[in-house]
Design an enzyme around this catalytic site. Structure first.
Site, PDB file in Angstrom:
ATOM      1  CG  LEU A   1      14.748   8.952  40.506  1.00  0.00           C
ATOM      2  CD1 LEU A   1      16.234   8.777  40.388  1.00  0.00           C
ATOM      3  CD2 LEU A   1      14.018   7.611  40.785  1.00  0.00           C
TER       4      LEU A   1
ATOM      5  CG  HIS B   1       5.195  -8.714  30.214  1.00  0.00           C
ATOM      6  ND1 HIS B   1       6.761  -8.683  29.841  1.00  0.00           N
ATOM      7  CD2 HIS B   1       5.036  -9.379  29.056  1.00  0.00           C
ATOM      8  CE1 HIS B   1       7.062  -9.260  28.826  1.00  0.00           C
ATOM      9  NE2 HIS B   1       6.297  -9.774  28.135  1.00  0.00           N
TER      10      HIS B   1
ATOM     11  CG  ASP C   1      16.254  -9.474  28.765  1.00  0.00           C
ATOM     12  OD1 ASP C   1      14.825  -9.799  28.402  1.00  0.00           O
ATOM     13  OD2 ASP C   1      17.030 -10.031  28.383  1.00  0.00           O
TER      14      ASP C   1
END
Ligand code: IPE
Ligand code: IPE
Ligand code: MG
Length: 255
Positions: free
Chosen positions: A133, A39, A22
């Site tokens: 991962l 963004h 955020d």
């Protein structure tokens, strides 16, 4: 749990890290730029988090990229986010694959543009065999939606007579949630200063350690990500038990 080798980390390593990324909009505004620039910078920060988790041997990383409520944003911002998302999948897909990372997307993906859905499916198919991962991107995701879809699947089994209502327990419901095959998140990180969960993994966060930082997501680099992991190593998790019980189990003495 794995013990991390070297560095300043002395405590346990989280097996699963979940992050609410955020603060992109505020990062851009502070620089007098349009939100989409934030963004774009946020996509770079996501790469840093993936690199740190892979480097440290974290098993799973779940990134909240777009919530079910983010559809309420202006059309223009949504369109920019969709374009960025598709570009990131197409550009990073091969790099992710080369690093033995498996990528999956969770959420209501049928709400996304078809070409983006195709990019998601292509990245998943490319990386499906990777055992490094386990990277999950939550997009069009909401924790309440997740619990609802799991409940519907269980209700169908009951309606078909394949399961008795009395047999439905927490394990049943858990096994139909989106992240059923991963350990529950050990460490939750939220950047951007807000201290809320914003409908992220509601069920799965029951015993997760919560790390909040004012740092805006595009500024959350490698070192701060390592810092959050070190912070986790200092937590003492009790899961309802007393410190004394855990001390005995681990063989520590508590004065
Ligand atoms: C997070 O940054 C990215 C998404 C929710 C898609 P924001 O866009 O929420 O940034 P702020 O909170 O407005 O600064
Ligand atoms: C949460 O951020 C969702 C993502 C980061 C994807 P928001 O910026 O949408 O959260 P609220 O609206 O401040 O709670
Ligand atoms: Mg926000």
């Amino acid at each position: 749990m794995n013990e991390q080798q070297g560095g300043e980390q002395s405590g346990p390593l989280p097996r699963h890290v979940a992050i609410i990324m955020d603060g992109n909009g505020r990062w851009a505004r502070a620089r007098g730029r349009a939100r989409h620039r934030g963004h774009r910078a946020g996509a770079e920060a996501a790469r840093a988090a993936v690199e740190v988790c892979a480097e440290q041997g974290v098993e799973a990383l779940t990134l909240f990229a777009f919530s079910s409520e983010n559809w309420r944003r202006p059309d223009r911002e949504i369109r920019t986010l969709m374009a960025l998302f598709r570009r990131a999948l197409e550009r990073e897909g091969q790099r992710i694959h080369d690093n033995n990372i498996r990528l999956r997307v969770i959420g209501q993906r049928d709400q996304f543009p078809v070409r983006l859905q195709q990019s998601m499916a292509a990245a998943e198919a490319l990386t499906v065999g990777n055992n490094g991962l386990q990277l999950t991107v939550a997009a069009g995701y909401g924790g309440r939606w997740d619990i609802r879809q799991a409940t519907q699947r269980v209700a169908r089994l009951v309606a078909l007579g394949q399961m008795s209502p009395d047999a439905v327990d927490e394990t049943t419901l858990q096994s139909h949630l989106c992240l059923a095959d991963l350990p529950e998140p050990d460490l939750f990180v939220r950047t951007g200063g807000e201290q809320r969960v914003s409908n992220f993994l509601l069920w799965q966060l029951a015993y997760t350690e919560l790390y909040f930082t004012d740092t805006l997501w595009p500024d959350f680099g490698h070192e701060e990500c390592r810092e959050a992991i070190r912070w986790f190593g200092q937590r003492r998790r009790r899961f309802g038990q007393t410190t004394e019980q855990l001390g005995q189990a681990a063989g520590y003495s508590h004065a």
